[in-house]
Design a protein around this motif. Sequence first.
Motif, mmCIF file in Angstrom:
data_model
loop_
_atom_site.group_PDB
_atom_site.id
_atom_site.type_symbol
_atom_site.label_atom_id
_atom_site.label_comp_id
_atom_site.label_asym_id
_atom_site.label_seq_id
_atom_site.Cartn_x
_atom_site.Cartn_y
_atom_site.Cartn_z
ATOM 1 N N ARG A 195 35.565 36.599 37.511
ATOM 2 C CA ARG A 195 35.691 36.099 36.134
ATOM 3 C C ARG A 195 36.300 37.169 35.231
ATOM 4 O O ARG A 195 35.950 38.336 35.322
ATOM 5 N N LEU A 196 37.209 36.748 34.350
ATOM 6 C CA LEU A 196 37.818 37.661 33.393
ATOM 7 C C LEU A 196 36.758 38.130 32.396
ATOM 8 O O LEU A 196 36.085 37.315 31.760
ATOM 9 N N ALA A 197 36.596 39.447 32.268
ATOM 10 C CA ALA A 197 35.636 40.026 31.324
ATOM 11 C C ALA A 197 36.328 40.472 30.041
ATOM 12 O O ALA A 197 35.757 40.391 28.954
ATOM 13 N N GLY A 198 37.561 40.989 30.171
ATOM 14 C CA GLY A 198 38.264 41.449 28.983
ATOM 15 C C GLY A 198 39.459 42.317 29.331
ATOM 16 O O GLY A 198 39.920 42.363 30.476
ATOM 17 N N HIS A 199 39.925 43.016 28.315
ATOM 18 C CA HIS A 199 41.085 43.893 28.434
ATOM 19 C C HIS A 199 40.713 45.255 27.871
ATOM 20 O O HIS A 199 39.974 45.357 26.887
ATOM 21 N N ASN A 200 41.236 46.302 28.507
ATOM 22 C CA ASN A 200 40.904 47.651 28.086
ATOM 23 C C ASN A 200 42.164 48.499 28.095
ATOM 24 O O ASN A 200 42.988 48.387 29.005
ATOM 25 N N SER A 201 42.281 49.332 27.092
ATOM 26 C CA SER A 201 43.398 50.262 26.983
ATOM 27 C C SER A 201 42.816 51.664 26.878
ATOM 28 O O SER A 201 41.991 51.930 25.998
ATOM 29 N N ILE A 202 43.228 52.545 27.783
ATOM 30 C CA ILE A 202 42.760 53.936 27.759
ATOM 31 C C ILE A 202 43.992 54.815 27.630
ATOM 32 O O ILE A 202 44.892 54.777 28.479
ATOM 33 N N SER A 203 44.051 55.594 26.551
ATOM 34 C CA SER A 203 45.216 56.438 26.286
ATOM 35 C C SER A 203 44.806 57.893 26.123
ATOM 36 O O SER A 203 43.686 58.191 25.717
ATOM 37 N N PHE B 81 39.577 62.578 34.607
ATOM 38 C CA PHE B 81 39.369 61.182 34.232
ATOM 39 C C PHE B 81 40.700 60.437 34.086
ATOM 40 O O PHE B 81 40.738 59.288 33.669
ATOM 41 N N ASP B 82 41.812 61.087 34.464
ATOM 42 C CA ASP B 82 43.126 60.468 34.306
ATOM 43 C C ASP B 82 43.286 59.171 35.091
ATOM 44 O O ASP B 82 44.099 58.326 34.728
ATOM 45 N N PHE B 83 42.511 58.989 36.160
ATOM 46 C CA PHE B 83 42.627 57.750 36.938
ATOM 47 C C PHE B 83 42.268 56.522 36.110
ATOM 48 O O PHE B 83 42.581 55.393 36.491
ATOM 49 N N TRP B 84 41.620 56.722 34.971
ATOM 50 C CA TRP B 84 41.199 55.619 34.102
ATOM 51 C C TRP B 84 42.255 55.303 33.042
ATOM 52 O O TRP B 84 42.168 54.278 32.364
ATOM 53 N N LEU B 85 43.267 56.149 32.897
ATOM 54 C CA LEU B 85 44.307 55.921 31.898
ATOM 55 C C LEU B 85 45.099 54.658 32.220
ATOM 56 O O LEU B 85 45.370 54.368 33.384
ATOM 57 N N GLY B 86 45.472 53.927 31.187
ATOM 58 C CA GLY B 86 46.354 52.781 31.382
ATOM 59 C C GLY B 86 45.925 51.550 30.614
ATOM 60 O O GLY B 86 44.976 51.572 29.834
ATOM 61 N N GLU B 87 46.661 50.497 30.871
ATOM 62 C CA GLU B 87 46.369 49.176 30.314
ATOM 63 C C GLU B 87 45.747 48.360 31.439
ATOM 64 O O GLU B 87 46.329 48.245 32.519
ATOM 65 N N GLU C 5 13.087 51.856 36.902
ATOM 66 C CA GLU C 5 14.338 51.791 37.644
ATOM 67 C C GLU C 5 15.528 51.618 36.703
ATOM 68 O O GLU C 5 15.381 51.136 35.575
ATOM 69 N N TYR C 6 16.688 51.991 37.204
ATOM 70 C CA TYR C 6 17.935 51.707 36.499
ATOM 71 C C TYR C 6 18.437 50.356 36.973
ATOM 72 O O TYR C 6 18.526 50.104 38.170
ATOM 73 N N LYS C 7 18.760 49.482 36.008
ATOM 74 C CA LYS C 7 19.240 48.145 36.328
ATOM 75 C C LYS C 7 20.685 47.993 35.873
ATOM 76 O O LYS C 7 21.079 48.519 34.828
ATOM 77 N N LEU C 8 21.467 47.253 36.665
ATOM 78 C CA LEU C 8 22.871 47.042 36.356
ATOM 79 C C LEU C 8 23.015 46.379 34.996
ATOM 80 O O LEU C 8 22.402 45.343 34.730
ATOM 81 N N TRP C 9 23.818 46.960 34.141
ATOM 82 C CA TRP C 9 24.059 46.476 32.777
ATOM 83 C C TRP C 9 25.432 45.808 32.698
ATOM 84 O O TRP C 9 25.611 44.818 32.024
ATOM 85 N N PHE C 10 26.415 46.397 33.397
ATOM 86 C CA PHE C 10 27.761 45.832 33.456
ATOM 87 C C PHE C 10 28.469 46.381 34.693
ATOM 88 O O PHE C 10 28.296 47.548 35.041
ATOM 89 N N LYS C 11 29.247 45.511 35.336
ATOM 90 C CA LYS C 11 30.070 45.939 36.460
ATOM 91 C C LYS C 11 31.430 45.289 36.287
ATOM 92 O O LYS C 11 31.533 44.064 36.172
ATOM 93 N N GLY C 12 32.470 46.129 36.244
ATOM 94 C CA GLY C 12 33.813 45.615 36.050
ATOM 95 C C GLY C 12 34.811 46.239 36.992
ATOM 96 O O GLY C 12 34.699 47.413 37.339
ATOM 97 N N VAL C 13 35.771 45.429 37.402
ATOM 98 C CA VAL C 13 36.866 45.894 38.233
ATOM 99 C C VAL C 13 38.118 45.904 37.351
ATOM 100 O O VAL C 13 38.537 44.863 36.850
ATOM 101 N N TYR C 14 38.667 47.092 37.174
ATOM 102 C CA TYR C 14 39.845 47.296 36.338
ATOM 103 C C TYR C 14 41.109 47.179 37.196
ATOM 104 O O TYR C 14 41.267 47.949 38.132
ATOM 105 N N SER C 15 41.979 46.241 36.851
ATOM 106 C CA SER C 15 43.265 46.093 37.520
ATOM 107 C C SER C 15 44.355 46.367 36.498
ATOM 108 O O SER C 15 44.236 45.949 35.333
#
Length: 169
Positions: free
Chosen positions: A50-58, A35-41, A156-166
């Motif tokens: 549209r901006l959804a927010g900010h995430n920090s994974i350490s 899961f290291d590919f998710w590490l970062g700011e 069915e499973y319905k989309l709850w959230f979809k985000g692109v992390y940059s």
Amino acid sequence: MRNVLWVLVFSLLSASGVASAAEPRLCTDTEHRQFDFWLGEWVVHTPDGRLAGHNSISREEGGCLLVERWRSVGGGTGQSYNYFDKVTGQWHQLWVSQAAVIDYAGGADGDGVMRLEGQIRYQPDGRSADFRGVWRKQADGTVLQELFEHDAASGEYKLWFKGVYSPSP
């Protein structure tokens, strides 16, 4: 008496290696790095930009734990603890916010895509549903996160959230 008790407890922990600063790093194997590919700011946008927010994974606890700290543009926050359990051979995530608790488990598939399944429980009313999460590292260095909630009425499973992390600038 309390001080003597604390000295005794600390001495026992040190003797057993639990409190030792020279502990070996136990969480350095391939599974713990899936899961290291998710590490970062990160800056997180919806697919339409549209901006959804900010995430920090350490990485914390000697590499045994990934800690997520989320802040949405609307002011909402949440945190998750993510870890690989060698006994079950699965990754686990426990997400906690004022709105919901998500508890799920799974792992990386052959393409390195992280897939977790479990339950979401909404804090205000206690309602719960089956829940899925998918994280994919993209060729451009971004991470795509898709979360799905099971709709009992449709099955069915319905989309709850979809985000692109940059990566944060």
